[in-house]
Design an enzyme around this catalytic site. Sequence first.
Site, PDB file in Angstrom:
ATOM      1  N   GLU A 134    -112.644  38.744  28.079  1.00  0.00           N
ATOM      2  CA  GLU A 134    -112.548  40.163  27.717  1.00  0.00           C
ATOM      3  C   GLU A 134    -112.983  40.473  26.289  1.00  0.00           C
ATOM      4  OE1 GLU A 134    -110.201  38.500  29.403  1.00  0.00           O
ATOM      5  OE2 GLU A 134    -110.070  39.564  31.314  1.00  0.00           O
ATOM      6  N   HIS A 211    -101.315  37.047  34.636  1.00  0.00           N
ATOM      7  CA  HIS A 211    -102.481  36.727  35.459  1.00  0.00           C
ATOM      8  C   HIS A 211    -103.682  36.229  34.668  1.00  0.00           C
ATOM      9  CE1 HIS A 211    -103.638  40.694  33.944  1.00  0.00           C
ATOM     10  NE2 HIS A 211    -104.885  40.335  34.177  1.00  0.00           N
ATOM     11  N   ARG A 213    -106.782  34.638  32.704  1.00  0.00           N
ATOM     12  CA  ARG A 213    -107.508  33.373  32.863  1.00  0.00           C
ATOM     13  C   ARG A 213    -107.067  32.320  31.846  1.00  0.00           C
ATOM     14  NH1 ARG A 213    -111.104  36.301  35.690  1.00  0.00           N
ATOM     15  NH2 ARG A 213    -112.472  35.108  37.057  1.00  0.00           N
TER      16      ARG A 213
HETATM   17  C1  UD1 Z   1    -109.782  41.242  36.164  1.00  0.00           C
HETATM   18  C2  UD1 Z   1    -110.493  41.380  34.806  1.00  0.00           C
HETATM   19  C3  UD1 Z   1    -109.459  41.423  33.687  1.00  0.00           C
HETATM   20  C4  UD1 Z   1    -108.398  42.476  33.955  1.00  0.00           C
HETATM   21  C5  UD1 Z   1    -107.800  42.240  35.328  1.00  0.00           C
HETATM   22  C6  UD1 Z   1    -106.749  43.284  35.668  1.00  0.00           C
HETATM   23  C7  UD1 Z   1    -112.632  40.263  34.429  1.00  0.00           C
HETATM   24  C8  UD1 Z   1    -113.325  38.992  34.160  1.00  0.00           C
HETATM   25  N1  UD1 Z   1    -111.322  40.188  34.592  1.00  0.00           N
HETATM   26  O1  UD1 Z   1    -109.141  39.967  36.178  1.00  0.00           O
HETATM   27  O2  UD1 Z   1    -110.116  41.707  32.484  1.00  0.00           O
HETATM   28  O3  UD1 Z   1    -107.375  42.370  32.986  1.00  0.00           O
HETATM   29  O4  UD1 Z   1    -108.853  42.300  36.291  1.00  0.00           O
HETATM   30  O5  UD1 Z   1    -106.016  42.950  36.801  1.00  0.00           O
HETATM   31  O6  UD1 Z   1    -113.269  41.291  34.485  1.00  0.00           O
HETATM   32  N2  UD1 Z   1    -107.888  39.838  44.165  1.00  0.00           N
HETATM   33  C9  UD1 Z   1    -107.616  40.311  45.440  1.00  0.00           C
HETATM   34  N3  UD1 Z   1    -107.461  41.665  45.601  1.00  0.00           N
HETATM   35  C10 UD1 Z   1    -107.550  42.548  44.575  1.00  0.00           C
HETATM   36  C11 UD1 Z   1    -107.805  42.048  43.281  1.00  0.00           C
HETATM   37  C12 UD1 Z   1    -107.983  40.684  43.098  1.00  0.00           C
HETATM   38  O7  UD1 Z   1    -107.509  39.557  46.387  1.00  0.00           O
HETATM   39  O8  UD1 Z   1    -107.412  43.764  44.813  1.00  0.00           O
HETATM   40  C13 UD1 Z   1    -108.068  38.363  43.976  1.00  0.00           C
HETATM   41  C14 UD1 Z   1    -109.412  37.876  44.537  1.00  0.00           C
HETATM   42  O9  UD1 Z   1    -109.217  36.591  45.043  1.00  0.00           O
HETATM   43  C15 UD1 Z   1    -110.299  37.830  43.278  1.00  0.00           C
HETATM   44  C16 UD1 Z   1    -109.279  37.355  42.261  1.00  0.00           C
HETATM   45  O10 UD1 Z   1    -108.075  38.069  42.589  1.00  0.00           O
HETATM   46  O11 UD1 Z   1    -111.389  36.939  43.400  1.00  0.00           O
HETATM   47  C17 UD1 Z   1    -109.670  37.570  40.812  1.00  0.00           C
HETATM   48  O12 UD1 Z   1    -110.116  38.906  40.551  1.00  0.00           O
HETATM   49  P1  UD1 Z   1    -111.020  39.174  39.221  1.00  0.00           P
HETATM   50  O13 UD1 Z   1    -111.300  40.635  39.138  1.00  0.00           O
HETATM   51  O14 UD1 Z   1    -112.183  38.260  39.207  1.00  0.00           O
HETATM   52  O15 UD1 Z   1    -110.097  38.680  38.051  1.00  0.00           O
HETATM   53  P2  UD1 Z   1    -108.713  39.246  37.509  1.00  0.00           P
HETATM   54  O16 UD1 Z   1    -107.917  38.068  37.097  1.00  0.00           O
HETATM   55  O17 UD1 Z   1    -108.124  40.211  38.476  1.00  0.00           O
END
Ligand code: UD1
Length: 382
Positions: A134, A211, A213
């Site tokens: 981020e 949550h 990373r």
């Molecule tokens: C993302 C953003 C982070 C933000 C966070 C808020 C990036 C790199 N990360 O992180 O900055 O703080 O969102 O929550 O842009 N998933 C679902 N359903 C959903 C949402 C997520 O199943 O509605 C699962 C999926 O397996 C997906 C995983 O969560 O692949 C990760 O989602 P991702 O958007 O890549 O990362 P976040 O940790 O959610």
Amino acid sequence: MNRLKVMTIFGTRPEAIKMAPLVKELDKNKNVESKVCVTAQHREMLDQVLDLFNIKPDYDLDIMKSKQSLTGVTNRVLQGLEEIFNEYKPDIILVHGDTTTTFVSSLAGFYQKIKVGHVEAGLRSFDKYFPYPEEMNRKLTGAIADIHFAPTKGAKNNLLNEGVEEKNIYITGNTVIDAMSTTVEEDYRFKNEELNNIDYDNKKVIMVTAHRRENWGEGIENICKSLKHIVENNEDVELVYLVHLNPIVKDVAEKHLKGVERVHLLPPQDTKETHNLMNKSYMLMTDSGGLQEEAPHLGKPVLVLRDVTERPEGVTQGTVRLVGTNFDNLIKNAQELLTDKAVYEKMSDAINPYGDGKASKRIVKALLYYFNLEDERPDEFR
Ligand code: UD1
């Protein structure tokens, strides 16, 4: 000039919450043709917010995949937006904050020479890898953006220090505070019965989210172990952990906390449930950025499960404390807030440093001013 063509682009839950009041404000303005594009980097978590605020996107890239990689998200958003911009060319796109959707959308806009407005601009931790990715997403978006909507004076100063021209920066406050004026209700009844059954008057409810990373692995393990310890050693504590849908996070939370007495492991709740749960809680433990802004508005102390923050205002003002993810440190800090009334009261003495509920109005006015459709700059949030 015809109506100003503004496309708001977002993809994850927090972006949606913070863009929703702005979309409403844009929709109301007769000088604006407002379009919404969602990347759906999140799916279910995004749709909850769209439903709550009754926003129907004009474009939906629907890119989410389970356990998606940063590269995958980047590729799919970049490709998808190119196609959309070929079909509809806005005068300006608005992106929010620091997600991969944010950065890639601004890049896609730049490739087609479309102006970019960055909402929640200028926050910096000054550490490339914390929060990851981020910090870099936000910096890169700032490098591309034409107009910067900084929530606070500190954020504006960060941009000035990087050479951004002062006339292109507006201090607006954070739009999340606009959103909270419509979501928090004193006598709120939850849709989730498990939340209704908690005795908020006689128990100390700790609301938890985690949550990020950079906390995956040892960080989340430590957090979950310390939460278990805190509940087991304080009979008056009830813990509500809203567990992110990502399996990397969910599996660890369930391993340590499933079935533990007075622990409620729930999936992410919609924004209204979350804000009202926060309002009824005693304190928060979280690694989220947004909750660090929302909780001070409600006077709820926050222990931030990170070592650095790009939101220092809450720490300076006193509602927020950075505690990292060390097991002993977490327990020490939580125990102090649970048992030392003076410390608790000092931290819950709220003056919100993040906004006054008028950020969206200021942003719309600033946009019109930038395109010569308004004579005066908006007032600034102080
Ligand atoms: C993302 C953003 C982070 C933000 C966070 C808020 C990036 C790199 N990360 O992180 O900055 O703080 O969102 O929550 O842009 N998933 C679902 N359903 C959903 C949402 C997520 O199943 O509605 C699962 C999926 O397996 C997906 C995983 O969560 O692949 C990760 O989602 P991702 O958007 O890549 O990362 P976040 O940790 O959610």
